[in-house]
Design a protein around this motif. Structure first.
Motif, PDB file in Angstrom:
ATOM      1  N   MET A   1       2.275   4.131  -0.663  1.00  0.00           N
ATOM      2  CA  MET A   1       0.947   4.550  -0.209  1.00  0.00           C
ATOM      3  C   MET A   1      -0.090   3.641  -0.827  1.00  0.00           C
ATOM      4  O   MET A   1      -0.011   3.313  -1.994  1.00  0.00           O
ATOM      5  CB  MET A   1       0.692   5.993  -0.640  1.00  0.00           C
ATOM      6  CG  MET A   1      -0.553   6.595  -0.049  1.00  0.00           C
ATOM      7  SD  MET A   1      -0.670   8.345  -0.434  1.00  0.00           S
ATOM      8  CE  MET A   1       0.689   8.995   0.486  1.00  0.00           C
ATOM      9  N   LYS A  74       9.622   7.603   8.654  1.00  0.00           N
ATOM     10  CA  LYS A  74       8.210   7.961   8.550  1.00  0.00           C
ATOM     11  C   LYS A  74       8.058   9.454   8.240  1.00  0.00           C
ATOM     12  O   LYS A  74       7.319   9.853   7.344  1.00  0.00           O
ATOM     13  CB  LYS A  74       7.495   7.616   9.864  1.00  0.00           C
ATOM     14  CG  LYS A  74       5.995   7.414   9.711  1.00  0.00           C
ATOM     15  CD  LYS A  74       5.720   6.086   9.024  1.00  0.00           C
ATOM     16  CE  LYS A  74       4.225   5.829   8.905  1.00  0.00           C
ATOM     17  NZ  LYS A  74       3.949   4.593   8.153  1.00  0.00           N
ATOM     18  N   ALA A  77       9.505  10.316   4.702  1.00  0.00           N
ATOM     19  CA  ALA A  77       8.549  10.021   3.632  1.00  0.00           C
ATOM     20  C   ALA A  77       7.462  11.083   3.570  1.00  0.00           C
ATOM     21  O   ALA A  77       7.006  11.452   2.482  1.00  0.00           O
ATOM     22  CB  ALA A  77       7.932   8.641   3.860  1.00  0.00           C
ATOM     23  N   ARG A  78       7.079  11.574   4.719  1.00  0.00           N
ATOM     24  CA  ARG A  78       6.023  12.601   4.788  1.00  0.00           C
ATOM     25  C   ARG A  78       6.490  13.901   4.127  1.00  0.00           C
ATOM     26  O   ARG A  78       5.785  14.483   3.303  1.00  0.00           O
ATOM     27  CB  ARG A  78       5.670  12.828   6.252  1.00  0.00           C
ATOM     28  CG  ARG A  78       4.580  13.857   6.507  1.00  0.00           C
ATOM     29  CD  ARG A  78       4.302  13.960   7.987  1.00  0.00           C
ATOM     30  NE  ARG A  78       3.418  15.062   8.319  1.00  0.00           N
ATOM     31  CZ  ARG A  78       3.614  15.917   9.296  1.00  0.00           C
ATOM     32  NH1 ARG A  78       4.687  15.786  10.063  1.00  0.00           N
ATOM     33  NH2 ARG A  78       2.755  16.885   9.542  1.00  0.00           N
ATOM     34  N   HIS A 104      10.153   4.889   2.229  1.00  0.00           N
ATOM     35  CA  HIS A 104       9.116   3.843   2.277  1.00  0.00           C
ATOM     36  C   HIS A 104       9.741   2.452   2.221  1.00  0.00           C
ATOM     37  O   HIS A 104       9.263   1.520   2.880  1.00  0.00           O
ATOM     38  CB  HIS A 104       8.137   4.024   1.112  1.00  0.00           C
ATOM     39  CG  HIS A 104       7.195   5.172   1.280  1.00  0.00           C
ATOM     40  ND1 HIS A 104       6.334   5.274   2.358  1.00  0.00           N
ATOM     41  CD2 HIS A 104       6.970   6.279   0.518  1.00  0.00           C
ATOM     42  CE1 HIS A 104       5.606   6.382   2.238  1.00  0.00           C
ATOM     43  NE2 HIS A 104       5.984   7.004   1.149  1.00  0.00           N
ATOM     44  N   GLN A 105      10.814   2.323   1.452  1.00  0.00           N
ATOM     45  CA  GLN A 105      11.497   1.033   1.353  1.00  0.00           C
ATOM     46  C   GLN A 105      12.075   0.620   2.703  1.00  0.00           C
ATOM     47  O   GLN A 105      11.975  -0.541   3.095  1.00  0.00           O
ATOM     48  CB  GLN A 105      12.599   1.139   0.297  1.00  0.00           C
ATOM     49  CG  GLN A 105      13.184  -0.182  -0.135  1.00  0.00           C
ATOM     50  CD  GLN A 105      14.170   0.003  -1.265  1.00  0.00           C
ATOM     51  OE1 GLN A 105      15.023   0.882  -1.243  1.00  0.00           O
ATOM     52  NE2 GLN A 105      14.062  -0.839  -2.281  1.00  0.00           N
ATOM     53  N   GLU A 109       7.352  -0.497   3.265  1.00  0.00           N
ATOM     54  CA  GLU A 109       6.072  -0.093   2.672  1.00  0.00           C
ATOM     55  C   GLU A 109       6.251  -0.185   1.153  1.00  0.00           C
ATOM     56  O   GLU A 109       6.464   0.801   0.457  1.00  0.00           O
ATOM     57  CB  GLU A 109       5.704   1.319   3.125  1.00  0.00           C
ATOM     58  CG  GLU A 109       5.465   1.413   4.625  1.00  0.00           C
ATOM     59  CD  GLU A 109       5.280   2.830   5.144  1.00  0.00           C
ATOM     60  OE1 GLU A 109       4.857   2.976   6.322  1.00  0.00           O
ATOM     61  OE2 GLU A 109       5.547   3.793   4.400  1.00  0.00           O
ATOM     62  N   TRP A 110       6.162  -1.416   0.655  1.00  0.00           N
ATOM     63  CA  TRP A 110       6.580  -1.689  -0.716  1.00  0.00           C
ATOM     64  C   TRP A 110       5.679  -1.048  -1.756  1.00  0.00           C
ATOM     65  O   TRP A 110       6.167  -0.609  -2.802  1.00  0.00           O
ATOM     66  CB  TRP A 110       6.662  -3.202  -0.923  1.00  0.00           C
ATOM     67  CG  TRP A 110       7.574  -3.862   0.049  1.00  0.00           C
ATOM     68  CD1 TRP A 110       7.247  -4.742   1.040  1.00  0.00           C
ATOM     69  CD2 TRP A 110       8.992  -3.676   0.168  1.00  0.00           C
ATOM     70  NE1 TRP A 110       8.354  -5.123   1.753  1.00  0.00           N
ATOM     71  CE2 TRP A 110       9.442  -4.479   1.241  1.00  0.00           C
ATOM     72  CE3 TRP A 110       9.927  -2.907  -0.530  1.00  0.00           C
ATOM     73  CZ2 TRP A 110      10.780  -4.539   1.618  1.00  0.00           C
ATOM     74  CZ3 TRP A 110      11.264  -2.970  -0.151  1.00  0.00           C
ATOM     75  CH2 TRP A 110      11.677  -3.773   0.908  1.00  0.00           C
ATOM     76  N   GLU A 112       3.968   1.756  -1.495  1.00  0.00           N
ATOM     77  CA  GLU A 112       4.254   3.179  -1.515  1.00  0.00           C
ATOM     78  C   GLU A 112       5.606   3.456  -2.173  1.00  0.00           C
ATOM     79  O   GLU A 112       5.758   4.406  -2.944  1.00  0.00           O
ATOM     80  CB  GLU A 112       4.241   3.741  -0.085  1.00  0.00           C
ATOM     81  CG  GLU A 112       2.871   3.738   0.576  1.00  0.00           C
ATOM     82  CD  GLU A 112       2.560   2.402   1.272  1.00  0.00           C
ATOM     83  OE1 GLU A 112       3.239   1.392   0.963  1.00  0.00           O
ATOM     84  OE2 GLU A 112       1.634   2.372   2.095  1.00  0.00           O
ATOM     85  N   ALA A 113       6.591   2.601  -1.866  1.00  0.00           N
ATOM     86  CA  ALA A 113       7.909   2.763  -2.483  1.00  0.00           C
ATOM     87  C   ALA A 113       7.810   2.560  -3.992  1.00  0.00           C
ATOM     88  O   ALA A 113       8.406   3.322  -4.772  1.00  0.00           O
ATOM     89  CB  ALA A 113       8.890   1.764  -1.880  1.00  0.00           C
ATOM     90  N   ARG A 116       6.477   5.715  -5.755  1.00  0.00           N
ATOM     91  CA  ARG A 116       7.442   6.814  -5.874  1.00  0.00           C
ATOM     92  C   ARG A 116       8.510   6.503  -6.920  1.00  0.00           C
ATOM     93  O   ARG A 116       8.823   7.328  -7.782  1.00  0.00           O
ATOM     94  CB  ARG A 116       8.097   7.096  -4.524  1.00  0.00           C
ATOM     95  CG  ARG A 116       7.128   7.620  -3.456  1.00  0.00           C
ATOM     96  CD  ARG A 116       6.440   8.875  -3.914  1.00  0.00           C
ATOM     97  NE  ARG A 116       5.602   9.452  -2.853  1.00  0.00           N
ATOM     98  CZ  ARG A 116       4.802  10.496  -3.028  1.00  0.00           C
ATOM     99  NH1 ARG A 116       4.708  11.066  -4.212  1.00  0.00           N
ATOM    100  NH2 ARG A 116       4.079  10.955  -2.017  1.00  0.00           N
ATOM    101  N   THR A 140      10.941  -3.628  -5.398  1.00  0.00           N
ATOM    102  CA  THR A 140       9.613  -3.530  -4.773  1.00  0.00           C
ATOM    103  C   THR A 140       8.658  -4.555  -5.378  1.00  0.00           C
ATOM    104  O   THR A 140       7.851  -5.156  -4.668  1.00  0.00           O
ATOM    105  CB  THR A 140       9.022  -2.112  -4.918  1.00  0.00           C
ATOM    106  OG1 THR A 140       8.870  -1.782  -6.307  1.00  0.00           O
ATOM    107  CG2 THR A 140       9.915  -1.072  -4.262  1.00  0.00           C
TER     108      THR A 140
END
Length: 378
Positions: A1, A74, A77-78, A104-105, A109-110, A112-113, A116, A140
């Motif tokens: 994110m 998607k 992750a949500r 995310h990975q 979406e690096w 955001e990953a 986490r 990441t």
């Protein structure tokens, strides 16, 4: 994110609890004592995802697991992110954090990953998901080009004597690759050779996964390929210097080839195919450089003809070697069922080099092979 999105969620997530306003309201007569008026509001929490507000942690975990299994990363992750953020005491929270990072990975979406995995990771002492998350954090950081941070973390992991050798080799190889990406080729080679030495010292090599030793050999080959590419063939410097540079370039090619062959011998299908592809590409590249090189300026017309004839013989040898390597690489890939960009590139290169050799055999001018978009030597 993203940072901006986290800031947005932080603002919306502020609870407005027991908010009240008080003030003095004067009566119609100034002598009348002020009337105190109190307005009380119910507590409200803005959650930013009202659709998931009705789900408890068990339901969120089940929905996230189902979405992940269906490759709907998607939604996964949500759901997992919601559980991790709004159910801090849930028994599923650690797994939800890890799974959210994985989702995310998969979406590349690096940032955001990273967020986490970072909450779980413990590179110095972690085990289980804390250890796995540390490796994921390094990955990441690599994709985010935060190489120094990744190197520091991976160095910590590689030096932990309480970890199995397989994991230490994994950390060491990844460290070497990050050092290469950070522009430190000497440090990279030293690190990769440490990983290779650890693997070679094993009596039973089945103790470790063959992926990372093969990868280490491949990237040492890549280092020598980079040295090879840095040597320029310039006929303007004279025949003696050209011959010296050509011999040195050929030595570097053989050094790179040696490490690629060691990668192949380790037996990992992916890296064997990649290494075979790179060997063929090296010969193809040397051919292209030689065929496009003009004769040294000090040669007269007759000497230049002899030079071209000798060069033509060497070119045919290079093309033949390249074809042999490409064919063996494809045979290996087909035998083990390997599918990758290296396989596709090898198949295309084989067809191109065969056409060049055929044109040369028919006495036609041999054109330089055209550069392709994904050709690392172009």
């Amino acid at each position: 994110m993203s940072v901006s999105r986290w800031w947005w969620l932080a603002v919306l997530g502020l609870g407005v609890a027991g908010c009240r306003t008080t003030g003095a309201v004067a009566g119609p007569d100034s002598a009348t004592p002020p009337v105190t008026q109190e307005i009380q509001f119910d507590a409200v929490t803005v959650t930013a995802d009202l659709e998931l507000d009705k789900l408890n942690d068990e339901e969120l975990f089940a929905e996230g697991t189902s979405a992940f299994a269906a490759n709907d990363f998607k939604q996964a992750a949500r759901y997992f992110g919601r559980l991790a953020d709004f159910h801090p005491n849930s028994q599923h929270r650690r797994q939800a954090l890890y799974n959210a990072g994985l989702a995310h990975q998969r979406l590349k979406e690096w940032e955001e990953a990273w967020h986490r995995f970072s909450e779980l990771a413990d590179a110095a002492k972690g085990q289980g998901d804390a250890l796995d998350a540390a490796f994921r954090v390094a990955e990441t950081q690599y994709h985010l080009e935060r190489y120094d941070e990744a190197i520091s973390l991976l160095t910590t992991l590689a030096e932990r004597q309480d970890l199995p050798l397989n994991r230490r080799i994994e950390a060491r190889v990844q460290q070497g690759i990050c050092e290469l990406e950070a522009g430190r080729p000497d440090a990279s080679e030293a690190t990769l050779r440490k990983a290779i030495s650890a693997y070679e010292s094993l009596t039973d090599k089945d103790e470790v996964d063959d992926y990372f030793p093969a990868q280490a050999h491949f990237f040492v080959g890549e280092l020598y390929r980079m040295h090879y590419e840095n040597v320029q063939l310039d006929p303007a410097k004279g025949a003696d210097k050209l011959a010296e540079d050509l011999n040195y370039k050929a030595e570097l090619l053989l050094s790179a080839q040696g490490h690629y062959l060691r990668s192949i011998r380790v037996g990992n299908g992916y890296w064997a195919t990649a290494a075979g592809s790179q060997i063929g590409a090296l010969y193809e590249d040397l051919y292209a450089r030689m065929v496009n090189s003009p004769a040294p300026a000090e040669l007269n017309a007759e000497e230049a003809v002899v030079y071209r004839q000798e060069l033509r013989k060497k070119i045919r040898v290079l093309l033949t070697k390249s074809i042999n390597i490409y064919e063996r690489t494809l045979e290996t890939a087909e035998r083990i069922g390997s599918q990758s960009t290296f396989v596709d590139r090898t198949r295309e290169s084989l067809a191109k080099v065969k056409a060049l050799l055929l044109a040369d055999a028919e006495g036609e001018p041999v054109p330089a092979p055209p550069a392709t978009e994904d050709d690392p030597h172009s």
